[in-house]
Design a protein around this motif. Structure first.
Motif, PDB file in Angstrom:
ATOM      1  N   ASN A 203      99.495  37.940   7.206  1.00 25.83           N
ATOM      2  CA  ASN A 203      98.952  36.592   7.018  1.00 25.83           C
ATOM      3  C   ASN A 203      97.439  36.551   7.170  1.00 25.83           C
ATOM      4  OD1 ASN A 203     101.660  35.573   6.950  1.00 25.83           O
ATOM      5  ND2 ASN A 203     101.691  35.715   9.176  1.00 25.83           N
ATOM      6  N   MET A 204      96.858  37.612   7.692  1.00 24.74           N
ATOM      7  CA  MET A 204      95.440  37.600   8.048  1.00 24.74           C
ATOM      8  C   MET A 204      94.541  37.258   6.869  1.00 24.74           C
ATOM      9  SD  MET A 204      93.242  40.670   9.787  1.00 24.74           S
ATOM     10  CE  MET A 204      94.297  40.716  11.221  1.00 24.74           C
ATOM     11  N   LEU A 205      94.722  37.950   5.754  1.00 24.50           N
ATOM     12  CA  LEU A 205      93.872  37.707   4.589  1.00 24.50           C
ATOM     13  C   LEU A 205      94.155  36.336   4.001  1.00 24.50           C
ATOM     14  CD1 LEU A 205      91.815  38.670   2.502  1.00 24.50           C
ATOM     15  CD2 LEU A 205      93.725  39.660   1.218  1.00 24.50           C
ATOM     16  N   ILE A 206      95.431  35.956   3.917  1.00 29.25           N
ATOM     17  CA  ILE A 206      95.784  34.644   3.367  1.00 29.25           C
ATOM     18  C   ILE A 206      95.111  33.539   4.177  1.00 29.25           C
ATOM     19  CG2 ILE A 206      97.685  33.097   2.779  1.00 29.25           C
ATOM     20  CD1 ILE A 206      99.513  35.613   2.792  1.00 29.25           C
ATOM     21  N   ASP A 207      95.194  33.646   5.503  1.00 23.63           N
ATOM     22  CA  ASP A 207      94.592  32.636   6.383  1.00 23.63           C
ATOM     23  C   ASP A 207      93.076  32.585   6.212  1.00 23.63           C
ATOM     24  OD1 ASP A 207      97.143  32.205   7.304  1.00 23.63           O
ATOM     25  OD2 ASP A 207      96.832  33.169   9.251  1.00 23.63           O
ATOM     26  N   ALA A 208      92.446  33.771   6.171  1.00 23.78           N
ATOM     27  CA  ALA A 208      90.981  33.820   6.082  1.00 23.78           C
ATOM     28  C   ALA A 208      90.485  33.241   4.768  1.00 23.78           C
ATOM     29  CB  ALA A 208      90.499  35.263   6.247  1.00 23.78           C
ATOM     30  N   VAL A 209      91.144  33.566   3.675  1.00 27.77           N
ATOM     31  CA  VAL A 209      90.746  33.053   2.361  1.00 27.77           C
ATOM     32  C   VAL A 209      90.958  31.540   2.307  1.00 27.77           C
ATOM     33  CG1 VAL A 209      91.397  33.053  -0.079  1.00 27.77           C
ATOM     34  CG2 VAL A 209      91.087  35.213   1.123  1.00 27.77           C
ATOM     35  N   THR A 210      92.081  31.081   2.846  1.00 25.77           N
ATOM     36  CA  THR A 210      92.360  29.643   2.864  1.00 25.77           C
ATOM     37  C   THR A 210      91.322  28.905   3.698  1.00 25.77           C
ATOM     38  OG1 THR A 210      94.732  30.086   2.617  1.00 25.77           O
ATOM     39  CG2 THR A 210      94.108  27.907   3.409  1.00 25.77           C
ATOM     40  N   GLN A 211      90.936  29.499   4.820  1.00 26.60           N
ATOM     41  CA  GLN A 211      89.911  28.892   5.669  1.00 26.60           C
ATOM     42  C   GLN A 211      88.568  28.810   4.949  1.00 26.60           C
ATOM     43  OE1 GLN A 211      89.891  27.551   8.878  1.00 26.60           O
ATOM     44  NE2 GLN A 211      87.757  27.087   8.440  1.00 26.60           N
ATOM     45  N   GLN A 212      88.165  29.919   4.329  1.00 27.22           N
ATOM     46  CA  GLN A 212      86.856  29.953   3.682  1.00 27.22           C
ATOM     47  C   GLN A 212      86.775  29.044   2.458  1.00 27.22           C
ATOM     48  OE1 GLN A 212      84.832  33.711   3.102  1.00 27.22           O
ATOM     49  NE2 GLN A 212      85.989  34.697   4.741  1.00 27.22           N
ATOM     50  N   LEU A 213      87.853  28.954   1.697  1.00 31.75           N
ATOM     51  CA  LEU A 213      87.803  28.211   0.433  1.00 31.75           C
ATOM     52  C   LEU A 213      88.251  26.757   0.556  1.00 31.75           C
ATOM     53  CD1 LEU A 213      89.157  30.883  -2.082  1.00 31.75           C
ATOM     54  CD2 LEU A 213      86.788  30.345  -1.504  1.00 31.75           C
ATOM     55  N   PHE A 214      89.157  26.469   1.504  1.00 30.09           N
ATOM     56  CA  PHE A 214      89.717  25.116   1.590  1.00 30.09           C
ATOM     57  C   PHE A 214      89.498  24.457   2.950  1.00 30.09           C
ATOM     58  CE2 PHE A 214      92.025  27.062  -1.899  1.00 30.09           C
ATOM     59  CZ  PHE A 214      92.097  26.039  -2.844  1.00 30.09           C
ATOM     60  N   GLY A 215      88.926  25.209   3.914  1.00 32.52           N
ATOM     61  CA  GLY A 215      88.692  24.629   5.237  1.00 32.52           C
ATOM     62  C   GLY A 215      89.963  24.381   6.016  1.00 32.52           C
ATOM     63  N   LYS A 216      91.062  25.034   5.648  1.00 27.30           N
ATOM     64  CA  LYS A 216      92.333  24.899   6.355  1.00 27.30           C
ATOM     65  C   LYS A 216      92.639  26.210   7.065  1.00 27.30           C
ATOM     66  CE  LYS A 216      94.180  21.697   2.873  1.00 27.30           C
ATOM     67  NZ  LYS A 216      95.273  21.445   1.889  1.00 27.30           N
ATOM     68  N   SER A 217      93.294  26.115   8.221  1.00 30.07           N
ATOM     69  CA  SER A 217      93.539  27.332   9.001  1.00 30.07           C
ATOM     70  C   SER A 217      94.580  28.235   8.360  1.00 30.07           C
ATOM     71  CB  SER A 217      93.947  26.979  10.437  1.00 30.07           C
ATOM     72  OG  SER A 217      95.087  26.142  10.430  1.00 30.07           O
ATOM     73  N   TYR A 218      95.475  27.658   7.538  1.00 33.54           N
ATOM     74  CA  TYR A 218      96.467  28.480   6.840  1.00 33.54           C
ATOM     75  C   TYR A 218      97.033  27.693   5.657  1.00 33.54           C
ATOM     76  CZ  TYR A 218     100.129  25.759   9.221  1.00 33.54           C
ATOM     77  OH  TYR A 218     100.933  24.756   9.678  1.00 33.54           O
ATOM     78  N   ASP A 219      97.729  28.395   4.778  1.00 33.01           N
ATOM     79  CA  ASP A 219      98.327  27.787   3.591  1.00 33.01           C
ATOM     80  C   ASP A 219      99.725  27.296   3.956  1.00 33.01           C
ATOM     81  OD1 ASP A 219      99.108  27.028   1.057  1.00 33.01           O
ATOM     82  OD2 ASP A 219      99.338  29.075   0.285  1.00 33.01           O
ATOM     83  N   ARG A 220      99.820  26.034   4.338  1.00 35.10           N
ATOM     84  CA  ARG A 220     101.087  25.468   4.807  1.00 35.10           C
ATOM     85  C   ARG A 220     102.171  25.567   3.732  1.00 35.10           C
ATOM     86  NH1 ARG A 220     102.507  21.962   8.884  1.00 35.10           N
ATOM     87  NH2 ARG A 220     100.320  21.585   9.408  1.00 35.10           N
ATOM     88  N   ASP A 221     103.275  26.197   4.093  1.00 31.19           N
ATOM     89  CA  ASP A 221     104.438  26.363   3.210  1.00 31.19           C
ATOM     90  C   ASP A 221     104.095  27.092   1.910  1.00 31.19           C
ATOM     91  OD1 ASP A 221     106.121  25.019   5.018  1.00 31.19           O
ATOM     92  OD2 ASP A 221     105.568  23.070   4.171  1.00 31.19           O
ATOM     93  N   GLY A 222     102.952  27.786   1.879  1.00 27.15           N
ATOM     94  CA  GLY A 222     102.573  28.525   0.681  1.00 27.15           C
ATOM     95  C   GLY A 222     102.284  27.648  -0.519  1.00 27.15           C
ATOM     96  N   ARG A 223     101.895  26.393  -0.273  1.00 24.03           N
ATOM     97  CA  ARG A 223     101.709  25.453  -1.386  1.00 24.03           C
ATOM     98  C   ARG A 223     100.549  25.848  -2.285  1.00 24.03           C
ATOM     99  NH1 ARG A 223     102.080  20.247   2.623  1.00 24.03           N
ATOM    100  NH2 ARG A 223     104.283  20.472   3.196  1.00 24.03           N
ATOM    101  N   LEU A 224      99.444  26.268  -1.691  1.00 24.73           N
ATOM    102  CA  LEU A 224      98.300  26.680  -2.504  1.00 24.73           C
ATOM    103  C   LEU A 224      98.657  27.904  -3.339  1.00 24.73           C
ATOM    104  CD1 LEU A 224      95.428  26.280   0.147  1.00 24.73           C
ATOM    105  CD2 LEU A 224      95.807  24.844  -1.870  1.00 24.73           C
ATOM    106  N   ALA A 225      99.295  28.884  -2.701  1.00 23.39           N
ATOM    107  CA  ALA A 225      99.663  30.108  -3.407  1.00 23.39           C
ATOM    108  C   ALA A 225     100.639  29.819  -4.541  1.00 23.39           C
ATOM    109  CB  ALA A 225     100.270  31.115  -2.437  1.00 23.39           C
TER     110      ALA A 225
END
Length: 385
Positions: A203-225
């Protein structure tokens, strides 16, 4: 004996506490313990604490005073979590296994001041936890394994072997936390036939990318992906990195897949839509797991049947769907660790409760075939209440 396990993972999102009952079949040093799950609770780090932990990880500008303060602060939070869990479930631990928060892990030896060293650092002072909770605490598990010539990870395969070995079925146990790691247990295997290693980012990369691009700590339920398109070229480029080609045993952390890697990953994606970047990061986790299994584990179809998955990644439906698609050619049946009586989110904390029990009874709990150690080792340091 009721033992509490406390775990803070590389995602640094909080504290997991598991309470288990561990018994040994006999007092003999090689006796096989048995584990019965009792309870589990999760406690998120306060926002400022998480920021401090992430800032300290793999940092070239860390303040020594703040690192010392963090060591004691995390111990207080671990103790709070333990006491709250005991009150909530009306249980009392007789022993605690506290993994602590990894700030730095370098499994491969590198030169420092004239010596080649492999090093690790988990913070969270065991003596403070013992004093607050009132029972002995085993902590700092990894250095003893590294002193025996290993990578210091993974240590959870000791639990995997105990819970999931089968006389007739080969099983692969995959945990998807901040880092993804697998344990391969052939049918009717002895401990020295177990293969275990880190497969790459979880989850590390997913969380970091989501944080940098969307300002969210993680992609809840994989909705962005689930709303983007996979950039296959980027995944192909990343999978050519030396880590993915290196044979096990091997281990990874934020040193390989943390902030700097996330920034480079976003740059590799160029002008792609931000949702495509999150989708591609998610697909990288799935594909790197399947790639590792093909390269290093599944030599022929039918060798392994069950693929038992655990960790925070199981809460991401998009990731799990991608993983199922990637694993289809390998003929593996995806199952949850919950089916075997241990909730997915509790497994790592339960593992360190088991390792603490082994240490308390002066028994080794590393698997040299998994970590690369030259010998079995009794892990951890004991702080008395």
């Amino acid at each position: 004996m009721i033992v509490a396990g406390v775990m803070s993972g590389t995602s640094a999102d909080g504290i997991n506490v598991a309470l288990v009952r561990v018994t040994a079949s006999s007092p003999h040093p090689t006796a096989t313990p048995s584990l019965h799950f009792l309870a589990h609770a999760e406690y998120p780090y306060p926002k400022q604490v998480r920021q401090a932990v992430l800032a300290a990880m793999n940092s070239t500008k860390a303040c020594v005073a703040n690192l010392a303060r963090l060591n004691f602060l995390l111990a207080e939070l671990y103790a709070d979590a333990l006491l709250a869990t005991q009150r909530r479930f009306h249980l009392k631990a007789e022993l605690v296994g506290c993994h602590g928060q990894t700030l730095y892990h370098q499994g491969e030896p590198a030169r420092f001041l004239g010596r080649k060293l492999a090093v690790t650092w988990q913070t969270g002072e065991g003596a403070v936890v013992a004093a607050r909770v009132g029972v002995p605490v085993v902590s700092d598990f990894r250095p003893a394994d590294m002193a025996a010539g290993s990578k210091g990870a993974p240590l959870v395969p000791f639990l995997d072997f105990l819970l999931y070995r089968d006389l007739h079925v080969g099983r692969i146990v995959q945990n998807i936390g901040g880092i993804a790691n697998c344990t391969a247990i052939p049918a009717n295997a002895s401990p020295n036939k177990v293969t275990a290693f880190d497969t790459g980012p979880g989850n590390m990369l997913i969380d970091a990318v989501t944080q940098q691009l969307f300002g969210k700590s993680y992609d809840r339920d994989g909705r962005l992906a689930n709303s983007g398109t996979v950039l296959d070229r980027v995944i192909g480029d990343v999978l050519r990195r030396p880590f993915f080609r290196r044979k096990p045993p091997k281990t990874a952390g934020r040193e390989e897949f943390g902030r700097e890697f996330a920034t480079q990953f976003i740059r590799r994606c160029g002008r792609a839509d931000k949702r495509d970047v999150v989708t591609t990061a998610t697909a990288l986790t799935a594909r790197s797991i399947a790639d590792a299994l093909q390269r290093f584990v599944v030599r022929r179809t039918g060798t392994y049947r069950d693929f038992i998955v655990s960790g925070g990644g199981t809460n991401n439906p998009t990731l799990m769907a991608m993983l199922a698609n990637e694993l289809q050619p390998l003929g593996l049946q995806i199952r949850s660790s919950d089916e075997f009586g241990l909730p997915s989110e509790a497994k790592e904390a339960a593992a360190f409760a088991l390792l603490a029990f082994q240490t308390w009874n002066r028994r080794p709990s590393n698997l040299p075939s998994a970590t690369g150690a030259k010998r079995p080792a009794i892990l951890g340091k004991i702080s008395y209440a």
